[in-house]
Design a protein around this motif. Structure first.
Motif, PDB file in Angstrom:
ATOM      1  N   ASN A  84     -13.627  67.849  33.470  1.00 15.35           N
ATOM      2  CA  ASN A  84     -13.102  67.261  34.133  1.00 15.35           C
ATOM      3  C   ASN A  84     -10.734  68.385  33.968  1.00 15.35           C
ATOM      4  O   ASN A  84     -10.309  68.331  35.053  1.00 15.35           O
ATOM      5  CB  ASN A  84     -12.805  66.044  34.318  1.00 15.35           C
ATOM      6  CG  ASN A  84     -12.518  65.156  33.592  1.00 15.35           C
ATOM      7  OD1 ASN A  84     -13.468  65.164  32.545  1.00 15.35           O
ATOM      8  ND2 ASN A  84     -10.581  63.988  33.245  1.00 15.35           N
ATOM      9  N   HIS A  85     -11.382  68.364  32.784  1.00 17.50           N
ATOM     10  CA  HIS A  85      -9.797  69.378  32.280  1.00 17.50           C
ATOM     11  C   HIS A  85     -10.292  71.094  32.733  1.00 17.50           C
ATOM     12  O   HIS A  85      -8.856  71.544  32.160  1.00 17.50           O
ATOM     13  CB  HIS A  85      -9.703  68.832  30.566  1.00 17.50           C
ATOM     14  CG  HIS A  85      -9.313  67.596  30.387  1.00 17.50           C
ATOM     15  ND1 HIS A  85      -8.273  67.396  29.748  1.00 17.50           N
ATOM     16  CD2 HIS A  85      -9.761  66.553  30.622  1.00 17.50           C
ATOM     17  CE1 HIS A  85      -7.629  66.563  29.783  1.00 17.50           C
ATOM     18  NE2 HIS A  85      -8.948  65.571  30.337  1.00 17.50           N
ATOM     19  N   ASP A  86     -11.260  71.541  32.583  1.00 15.58           N
ATOM     20  CA  ASP A  86     -11.486  72.868  33.062  1.00 15.58           C
ATOM     21  C   ASP A  86     -11.195  73.094  34.088  1.00 15.58           C
ATOM     22  O   ASP A  86     -11.503  72.023  35.787  1.00 15.58           O
ATOM     23  CB  ASP A  86     -12.464  72.870  32.710  1.00 15.58           C
ATOM     24  CG  ASP A  86     -12.630  72.770  30.973  1.00 15.58           C
ATOM     25  OD1 ASP A  86     -12.197  73.194  29.873  1.00 15.58           O
ATOM     26  OD2 ASP A  86     -14.206  72.654  30.848  1.00 15.58           O
ATOM     27  N   SER A  87      -9.934  74.550  34.662  1.00  9.32           N
ATOM     28  CA  SER A  87     -10.366  75.092  35.895  1.00  9.32           C
ATOM     29  C   SER A  87     -11.647  75.837  35.805  1.00  9.32           C
ATOM     30  O   SER A  87     -12.333  76.751  35.245  1.00  9.32           O
ATOM     31  CB  SER A  87      -9.290  75.760  35.873  1.00  9.32           C
ATOM     32  OG  SER A  87      -9.300  76.696  37.106  1.00  9.32           O
ATOM     33  N   PRO A  88     -12.551  75.454  37.403  1.00  9.68           N
ATOM     34  CA  PRO A  88     -14.065  75.948  37.505  1.00  9.68           C
ATOM     35  C   PRO A  88     -13.357  77.379  37.264  1.00  9.68           C
ATOM     36  O   PRO A  88     -14.108  78.652  37.273  1.00  9.68           O
ATOM     37  CB  PRO A  88     -14.293  75.376  38.775  1.00  9.68           C
ATOM     38  CG  PRO A  88     -13.504  74.248  38.815  1.00  9.68           C
ATOM     39  CD  PRO A  88     -11.806  74.405  38.210  1.00  9.68           C
ATOM     40  N   SER A  89     -12.720  77.858  38.785  1.00  6.89           N
ATOM     41  CA  SER A  89     -12.418  79.319  38.643  1.00  6.89           C
ATOM     42  C   SER A  89     -12.130  80.110  37.236  1.00  6.89           C
ATOM     43  O   SER A  89     -12.324  80.852  37.193  1.00  6.89           O
ATOM     44  CB  SER A  89     -11.247  79.614  39.792  1.00  6.89           C
ATOM     45  OG  SER A  89     -10.432  78.941  39.340  1.00  6.89           O
ATOM     46  N   PHE A  90     -11.120  79.429  37.080  1.00 11.61           N
ATOM     47  CA  PHE A  90     -10.840  80.123  34.821  1.00 11.61           C
ATOM     48  C   PHE A  90     -11.896  80.365  34.580  1.00 11.61           C
ATOM     49  O   PHE A  90     -12.099  81.537  33.577  1.00 11.61           O
ATOM     50  CB  PHE A  90      -9.901  79.196  34.606  1.00 11.61           C
ATOM     51  CG  PHE A  90      -9.105  79.539  32.911  1.00 11.61           C
ATOM     52  CD1 PHE A  90      -8.286  80.899  32.978  1.00 11.61           C
ATOM     53  CD2 PHE A  90      -9.862  79.919  31.961  1.00 11.61           C
ATOM     54  CE1 PHE A  90      -7.969  81.526  32.181  1.00 11.61           C
ATOM     55  CE2 PHE A  90      -9.611  80.092  30.512  1.00 11.61           C
ATOM     56  CZ  PHE A  90      -8.350  80.718  30.760  1.00 11.61           C
ATOM     57  N   LEU A  91     -13.039  78.821  34.612  1.00 10.45           N
ATOM     58  CA  LEU A  91     -14.309  79.471  33.475  1.00 10.45           C
ATOM     59  C   LEU A  91     -14.837  80.619  34.424  1.00 10.45           C
ATOM     60  O   LEU A  91     -15.648  81.008  33.295  1.00 10.45           O
ATOM     61  CB  LEU A  91     -14.026  78.204  33.103  1.00 10.45           C
ATOM     62  CG  LEU A  91     -14.463  76.860  31.679  1.00 10.45           C
ATOM     63  CD1 LEU A  91     -15.452  75.774  32.210  1.00 10.45           C
ATOM     64  CD2 LEU A  91     -13.620  77.707  30.422  1.00 10.45           C
ATOM     65  N   ASP A  92     -15.220  80.412  34.974  1.00  9.06           N
ATOM     66  CA  ASP A  92     -15.597  80.963  36.423  1.00  9.06           C
ATOM     67  C   ASP A  92     -15.679  82.833  35.892  1.00  9.06           C
ATOM     68  O   ASP A  92     -16.514  83.637  36.213  1.00  9.06           O
ATOM     69  CB  ASP A  92     -16.194  80.997  37.621  1.00  9.06           C
ATOM     70  CG  ASP A  92     -17.033  79.368  37.676  1.00  9.06           C
ATOM     71  OD1 ASP A  92     -18.032  79.074  36.344  1.00  9.06           O
ATOM     72  OD2 ASP A  92     -17.443  79.149  38.928  1.00  9.06           O
ATOM     73  N   ALA A  93     -13.975  82.844  36.036  1.00 14.34           N
ATOM     74  CA  ALA A  93     -13.679  84.411  36.113  1.00 14.34           C
ATOM     75  C   ALA A  93     -14.801  85.774  35.146  1.00 14.34           C
ATOM     76  O   ALA A  93     -14.700  86.848  35.584  1.00 14.34           O
ATOM     77  CB  ALA A  93     -12.174  84.769  35.712  1.00 14.34           C
ATOM     78  N   PRO A  94     -14.911  85.723  34.066  1.00 14.58           N
ATOM     79  CA  PRO A  94     -15.648  86.582  33.035  1.00 14.58           C
ATOM     80  C   PRO A  94     -17.294  85.819  33.426  1.00 14.58           C
ATOM     81  O   PRO A  94     -17.986  86.939  32.112  1.00 14.58           O
ATOM     82  CB  PRO A  94     -15.067  86.378  31.973  1.00 14.58           C
ATOM     83  CG  PRO A  94     -14.771  84.625  32.221  1.00 14.58           C
ATOM     84  CD  PRO A  94     -14.405  84.419  33.404  1.00 14.58           C
ATOM     85  N   LYS A  95     -17.985  85.410  34.292  1.00 16.80           N
ATOM     86  CA  LYS A  95     -19.426  84.938  33.669  1.00 16.80           C
ATOM     87  C   LYS A  95     -20.255  86.133  34.309  1.00 16.80           C
ATOM     88  O   LYS A  95     -21.258  85.823  33.469  1.00 16.80           O
ATOM     89  CB  LYS A  95     -19.770  83.336  35.329  1.00 16.80           C
ATOM     90  CG  LYS A  95     -19.741  83.895  36.169  1.00 16.80           C
ATOM     91  CD  LYS A  95     -19.705  82.545  37.322  1.00 16.80           C
ATOM     92  CE  LYS A  95     -21.198  82.823  37.249  1.00 16.80           C
ATOM     93  NZ  LYS A  95     -21.305  81.232  38.025  1.00 16.80           N
ATOM     94  N   GLU A  96     -20.123  86.807  35.102  1.00 21.68           N
ATOM     95  CA  GLU A  96     -20.383  88.552  34.621  1.00 21.68           C
ATOM     96  C   GLU A  96     -20.716  88.432  33.552  1.00 21.68           C
ATOM     97  O   GLU A  96     -21.944  89.332  33.235  1.00 21.68           O
ATOM     98  CB  GLU A  96     -20.113  89.112  35.768  1.00 21.68           C
ATOM     99  CG  GLU A  96     -20.859  88.094  37.753  1.00 21.68           C
ATOM    100  CD  GLU A  96     -22.134  88.168  37.485  1.00 21.68           C
ATOM    101  OE1 GLU A  96     -22.734  88.735  37.278  1.00 21.68           O
ATOM    102  OE2 GLU A  96     -21.897  86.738  38.767  1.00 21.68           O
ATOM    103  N   LEU A  97     -19.297  88.930  33.270  1.00 18.63           N
ATOM    104  CA  LEU A  97     -19.377  90.015  31.893  1.00 18.63           C
ATOM    105  C   LEU A  97     -20.598  88.615  31.003  1.00 18.63           C
ATOM    106  O   LEU A  97     -20.942  89.754  29.955  1.00 18.63           O
ATOM    107  CB  LEU A  97     -17.915  90.484  31.416  1.00 18.63           C
ATOM    108  CG  LEU A  97     -17.805  90.820  30.182  1.00 18.63           C
ATOM    109  CD1 LEU A  97     -18.384  92.222  29.901  1.00 18.63           C
ATOM    110  CD2 LEU A  97     -16.503  90.711  29.726  1.00 18.63           C
ATOM    111  N   LEU A  98     -19.815  87.774  30.727  1.00 19.41           N
ATOM    112  CA  LEU A  98     -20.656  87.064  29.375  1.00 19.41           C
ATOM    113  C   LEU A  98     -22.077  86.661  29.485  1.00 19.41           C
ATOM    114  O   LEU A  98     -22.666  86.683  28.907  1.00 19.41           O
ATOM    115  CB  LEU A  98     -19.717  85.243  29.327  1.00 19.41           C
ATOM    116  CG  LEU A  98     -18.328  85.573  29.214  1.00 19.41           C
ATOM    117  CD1 LEU A  98     -18.516  84.272  29.051  1.00 19.41           C
ATOM    118  CD2 LEU A  98     -18.257  86.123  27.764  1.00 19.41           C
ATOM    119  N   ARG A  99     -22.753  86.965  30.717  1.00 18.29           N
ATOM    120  CA  ARG A  99     -23.677  86.772  31.390  1.00 18.29           C
ATOM    121  C   ARG A  99     -24.951  88.242  30.442  1.00 18.29           C
ATOM    122  O   ARG A  99     -25.892  87.694  30.165  1.00 18.29           O
ATOM    123  CB  ARG A  99     -23.987  86.738  32.995  1.00 18.29           C
ATOM    124  CG  ARG A  99     -25.249  86.402  32.854  1.00 18.29           C
ATOM    125  CD  ARG A  99     -26.017  86.807  34.501  1.00 18.29           C
ATOM    126  NE  ARG A  99     -25.419  85.403  35.484  1.00 18.29           N
ATOM    127  CZ  ARG A  99     -24.405  85.588  36.691  1.00 18.29           C
ATOM    128  NH1 ARG A  99     -25.482  86.065  36.693  1.00 18.29           N
ATOM    129  NH2 ARG A  99     -24.102  84.077  37.107  1.00 18.29           N
TER     130      ARG A  99
END
Length: 409
Positions: A84-99
């Motif tokens: 609940n403290h995190d921004s979903p869009s902020f965490l998701d932004a690099p998800k393709e790279l991290l995958r």
């Protein structure tokens, strides 16, 4: 397979204005070493990676440096969900790279529940673990608001929405396990407040919904889960006594109320689909201590810590009979030349006997958002009959603001 469950890092959080980056960095270094030492195959981070929806550069640097180090280790999988403290869009932004590094990030509830069901494979490409990566479920994710609905109706919808979401992803996971044709573990994550969950004063845990709504009972989680990795509550604990439904707790004490508690992570080892859990104790990277009593007791404790050469952050609570108007000056003199640092002083005797009302001794650090609103109701002498509805409306607005902040990032 060995899995390590952690949560609630709250990178970037301060303690009464004191920055804690050195502590966070020391913890993440220790965690990376522990992953190697314990030969961990998968790491689950169950939400609240950051303390705010817009973390600063230093907090981000710690996060990405840790992920790079783990990606280069023997740990094959990392799964991170938003809290609940995190921004979903902020965490998701690099998800393709991290995958590409086998780091899977789920920032918010997805339109297709299948996107939250991850099949993780060993180096030979053989599936070895299924993770239902359920993030913090926001109000708008799990229910449709209706004008004039009662608080009981709202609670019913929230609980049903959470139950249904887990039921759907668990069913998809079971289907995948059947297709694979092997008994591999199904693990789920979550970031929520369970019924009977234990908190500590000053640990910073925020109610996720309205008041005490949506405290989820253990029976609402699917029976086919072999382990449930939860975040949000900062005290390590089991859910309804279950060995395989747990909060790992925050790895660092979030306030002085947690100063004397042992922090830990959950190390889960699977024999087939049967999970056994042991706690991995987290070292103390910055000692906190609350000293309470009259002046003689406080000065004696300071002398003891000073003589030991301890580097400690202190909260001082003075509640002696004598009125001490120069308490801060005395304390500053007592710690001069030591490794002690006083972050907070509460002079209860001045508040009670001299000012005659406790509020004047409080600061915003002492109060939650709800406390501030209740002070306003008291100040304006709002009647007891009007308060419940006003409090519910206010809490809904605050929750909406928090969620809008996260969505805007």
């Amino acid at each position: 397979m060995k899995l390590l469950h952690t949560s609630d890092w709250h990178l970037g959080r301060t303690l009464y204005g004191r920055k804690r980056y050195e502590e966070f960095g020391a913890f993440l270094d220790w965690l990376a070493d522990a992953i190697l030492l314990e030969e961990i195959d998968a790491l689950l981070v169950a939400g609240d990676v950051f303390d705010t929806s817009a973390p600063g550069n230093r907090a981000q640097e710690l996060y990405y440096r840790f992920l790079c180090r783990v990606a280069g280790s023997s740990c094959r999988h990392v799964v991170i969900i938003a809290g609940n403290h995190d921004s979903p869009s902020f965490l998701d932004a690099p998800k393709e790279l991290l995958r590409a590094l086998d780091i899977h990030v789920i920032g918010g509830a997805t339109e297709n529940p299948q996107d939250e069901v991850l099949v993780l494979s060993d180096p030979n490409g053989t599936p070895e673990l299924i993770v239902c990566a359920v993030p913090y479920l926001r109000d708008r994710d799990i229910r449709i608001a209706e004008a004039g609905e009662s608080i009981e109706g709202k609670e019913r919808k929230l609980i049903e929405g959470i139950r249904k979401h887990y039921e759907d992803v668990a069913a998809l996971a079971e289907r995948k396990r059947t297709e694979i044709g092997a008994d591999i573990p199904i693990v789920a994550t979550g970031h929520l407040f369970t019924s009977g969950g234990q908190t500590v004063d000053g640990d910073g845990v925020r109610e996720l919904y309205i008041g005490s709504l949506a405290h989820v009972a253990a029976g609402n989680f699917p029976k086919n889960l072999n382990y449930l990795a939860l975040g949000h509550l900062h005290v390590p604990q089991k859910v309804s006594g279950s060995e395989v439904m747990r909060y790992s707790g925050a790895p660092l004490p979030m306030g002085f109320g947690e100063a004397d508690r042992q922090k830990s992570l959950c190390l889960v080892e699977f024999d087939g689909i049967q999970a056994s859990v042991r706690l991995l104790d987290v070292p103390v990277f910055q000692r906190l201590e609350r000293i309470r009593g009259n002046w003689d007791a406080i000065s004696e404790q300071i002398l003891r810590l000073s003589a030991a050469g301890s580097s400690v952050w202190l909260e001082i609570v003075y509640d002696g009979e004598e009125i001490v108007g120069d308490l801060r000056e005395r304390l500053d003199k007592a710690i001069q030349g030591t490794k002690l640092e006083i972050l907070r002083v509460k002079n209860n005797r001045i508040a009670e006997q001299v000012l005659g009302q406790y509020w004047k001794e409080e600061t915003l650090d002492d109060l939650s958002e709800n406390d501030v609103f209740e002070r306003c109701l008291d100040f304006h002498e709002v009647s007891e009959e009007q308060r419940p509805e006003l409090l519910r409306a206010y809490r809904e607005i605050v929750i909406s603001l928090h969620e809008d902040d996260s969505r805007a990032q």
